[in-house]
Design a protein around this motif. Structure first.
Motif, short mmCIF file in Angstrom:
data_model
loop_
_atom_site.label_atom_id
_atom_site.label_comp_id
_atom_site.label_asym_id
_atom_site.label_seq_id
_atom_site.Cartn_x
_atom_site.Cartn_y
_atom_site.Cartn_z
N MET A 1 0.84 -1.20 0.00
CA MET A 1 0.00 0.00 0.00
C MET A 1 0.88 1.25 0.00
N ARG A 2 0.44 2.27 -0.74
CA ARG A 2 1.18 3.54 -0.79
C ARG A 2 1.20 4.19 0.60
N LYS A 3 2.38 4.55 1.08
CA LYS A 3 2.52 5.16 2.40
C LYS A 3 1.97 6.58 2.39
N ARG A 4 1.16 6.88 3.38
CA ARG A 4 0.60 8.23 3.54
C ARG A 4 1.13 8.85 4.83
N TYR A 5 1.12 10.18 4.82
CA TYR A 5 1.59 10.97 5.97
C TYR A 5 0.41 11.78 6.48
N PHE A 6 -0.14 11.35 7.61
CA PHE A 6 -1.36 11.94 8.15
C PHE A 6 -1.03 13.02 9.17
N PHE A 7 -1.71 14.17 9.03
CA PHE A 7 -1.56 15.28 9.97
C PHE A 7 -2.94 15.64 10.51
N PHE A 8 -3.08 15.56 11.83
CA PHE A 8 -4.37 15.78 12.47
C PHE A 8 -4.32 17.02 13.37
N ASP A 9 -5.30 17.90 13.21
CA ASP A 9 -5.54 18.92 14.21
C ASP A 9 -5.99 18.21 15.50
N ILE A 10 -5.86 18.89 16.64
CA ILE A 10 -6.27 18.25 17.90
C ILE A 10 -7.70 18.60 18.26
N ASP A 11 -7.94 19.85 18.64
CA ASP A 11 -9.24 20.26 19.20
C ASP A 11 -10.33 20.30 18.13
N GLY A 12 -11.35 19.48 18.32
CA GLY A 12 -12.45 19.43 17.36
C GLY A 12 -12.22 18.47 16.21
N THR A 13 -11.02 17.89 16.15
CA THR A 13 -10.69 16.93 15.09
C THR A 13 -10.37 15.57 15.70
N LEU A 14 -9.29 15.50 16.45
CA LEU A 14 -8.97 14.27 17.18
C LEU A 14 -9.78 14.15 18.46
N ALA A 15 -9.84 15.25 19.21
CA ALA A 15 -10.49 15.25 20.52
C ALA A 15 -11.62 16.26 20.55
N PRO A 16 -12.80 15.87 21.02
CA PRO A 16 -13.93 16.80 21.07
C PRO A 16 -13.85 17.76 22.25
N ASP A 17 -14.33 19.00 22.00
CA ASP A 17 -14.56 19.97 23.09
C ASP A 17 -13.32 20.22 23.95
N HIS A 18 -12.13 20.31 23.33
CA HIS A 18 -10.89 20.62 24.06
C HIS A 18 -10.63 19.63 25.21
N SER A 19 -11.12 18.43 25.07
CA SER A 19 -10.99 17.44 26.14
C SER A 19 -9.62 16.78 26.18
N LEU A 20 -8.92 16.78 25.04
CA LEU A 20 -7.64 16.08 24.89
C LEU A 20 -7.77 14.58 25.12
N VAL A 21 -9.00 14.07 24.98
CA VAL A 21 -9.25 12.64 25.12
C VAL A 21 -9.80 12.11 23.80
N ASP A 198 1.73 12.85 -0.86
CA ASP A 198 1.31 11.74 -0.01
C ASP A 198 0.77 12.20 1.34
N VAL A 199 0.63 13.52 1.53
CA VAL A 199 0.10 14.07 2.78
C VAL A 199 -1.42 13.98 2.80
N VAL A 200 -1.96 13.73 3.99
CA VAL A 200 -3.40 13.79 4.26
C VAL A 200 -3.59 14.64 5.51
N VAL A 201 -4.47 15.64 5.44
CA VAL A 201 -4.71 16.48 6.62
C VAL A 201 -6.18 16.40 7.04
N PHE A 202 -6.39 16.47 8.34
CA PHE A 202 -7.74 16.51 8.93
C PHE A 202 -7.84 17.77 9.78
N GLY A 203 -8.96 18.51 9.64
CA GLY A 203 -9.14 19.71 10.45
C GLY A 203 -10.60 20.07 10.61
N ASP A 204 -10.84 21.12 11.41
CA ASP A 204 -12.22 21.54 11.66
C ASP A 204 -12.40 23.05 11.76
N GLY A 205 -11.32 23.82 11.99
CA GLY A 205 -11.48 25.24 12.27
C GLY A 205 -10.98 26.16 11.18
#
Length: 254
Positions: A1-21, A198-205
């Motif tokens: 599989m083609r290797k991808r480089y994932f970049f994730f925002d934290i608040d609202g993307t990885l973790a809801p409501d600034h919870s850091l969980v 090969d970059v993939v980004v996730f965000g919300d703001g």
């Protein structure tokens, strides 16, 4: 599989409501991405030290923090730079002439120094702990990483920002902080000698808009702001409803 480089925002993307969980589904998705040989990293407006602690807790290999103005790899700080200093000095003078309270972050930690008690009365303390220093002279600090302004949206229209990047998360306070996460991502990719395609980004703001570069795949969360959704290649589910998992399944990355 083609290797991808994932970049994730934290608040609202990885973790809801600034919870850091992280939700369980997101943790499982990250585990599968890594097992498939993909690279996972953080891209956040948070301070480098704060973001690096989060990254180490959840196994991320690199951190683009300070809105693109810092980079850490495997817990080691590669670089960190502040805002345009002369512009910050001009801004502070203007705010004082208009009697608008302000504060600055000058260290790699969640502290700030305010020019008056009225700033604390308006902005309060949450993520940052504030110390009041009457007659604060911004020139005493060689590096300024964030400026905080206690003002309404109406007052904002009367302020000249001297080209500094502006972000508003709250009705009573605005931030001056870097918003070019894409620049930090490109520097990391150059360091890794990997193609930006090969970059993939996730965000919300709104501070993720510059990160949604046409060179790579950009994914907005279901809870993202309308402007980011309009710029996205794909809009997935909400942060707390398996949004990251669903997008990765949609693109067959896991």
């Amino acid at each position: 599989m083609r290797k991808r480089y994932f970049f994730f925002d934290i608040d609202g993307t990885l973790a809801p409501d600034h919870s850091l969980v992280l939700p369980a589904g997101t943790v499982a998705c990250l585990r599968q991405l890594r097992a498939a040989g993909h690279f996972t990293a953080i891209a956040t407006g948070r301070l480098e030290a704060d973001a690096t602690r989060f990254a180490q807790k959840y196994g991320f290999q690199a951190v683009v923090a300070d809105g693109g103005h810092s980079l850490s790899v495997d817990g080691k700080l590669i670089f960190r730079k502040g805002l345009n200093h002369s512009a910050c000095v001009q801004l502070a003078k203007e705010l004082e002439s208009k009697n608008i309270p302000w504060a600055v972050n000058v260290e790699n930690d969640t502290t700030r120094v305010a020019n008056c008690q009225r700033f604390v009365d308006i902005a309060g303390d949450s993520y940052f702990t504030t110390t009041v220093q009457p007659n604060l002279d911004i020139n005493q600090y060689p590096e300024i990483y964030k400026v905080f302004i206690a003002c309404t949206q109406e007052e904002e229209t009367e302020i000249c920002f001297y080209g500094l990047p502006v972000v508003r998360f709250q009705p009573h306070q605005m931030f001056i902080e870097p918003v070019d996460k894409a620049a930090g991502i490109r520097q990391l990719m150059q360091r890794l000698q990997a193609p930006c395609e090969d970059v993939v980004v996730f965000g919300d703001g709104e501070n993720d808009i510059k990160m949604f570069d046409k060179t790579w795949v950009s994914i907005a969360m279901g809870n993202a702001c309308p402007a980011l959704k309009a710029a996205a290649d794909y809009v997935t589910g909400n942060c707390d409803d398996n949004g990251i998992w669903d997008a990765c399944r949609y693109y067959h990355w896991i």
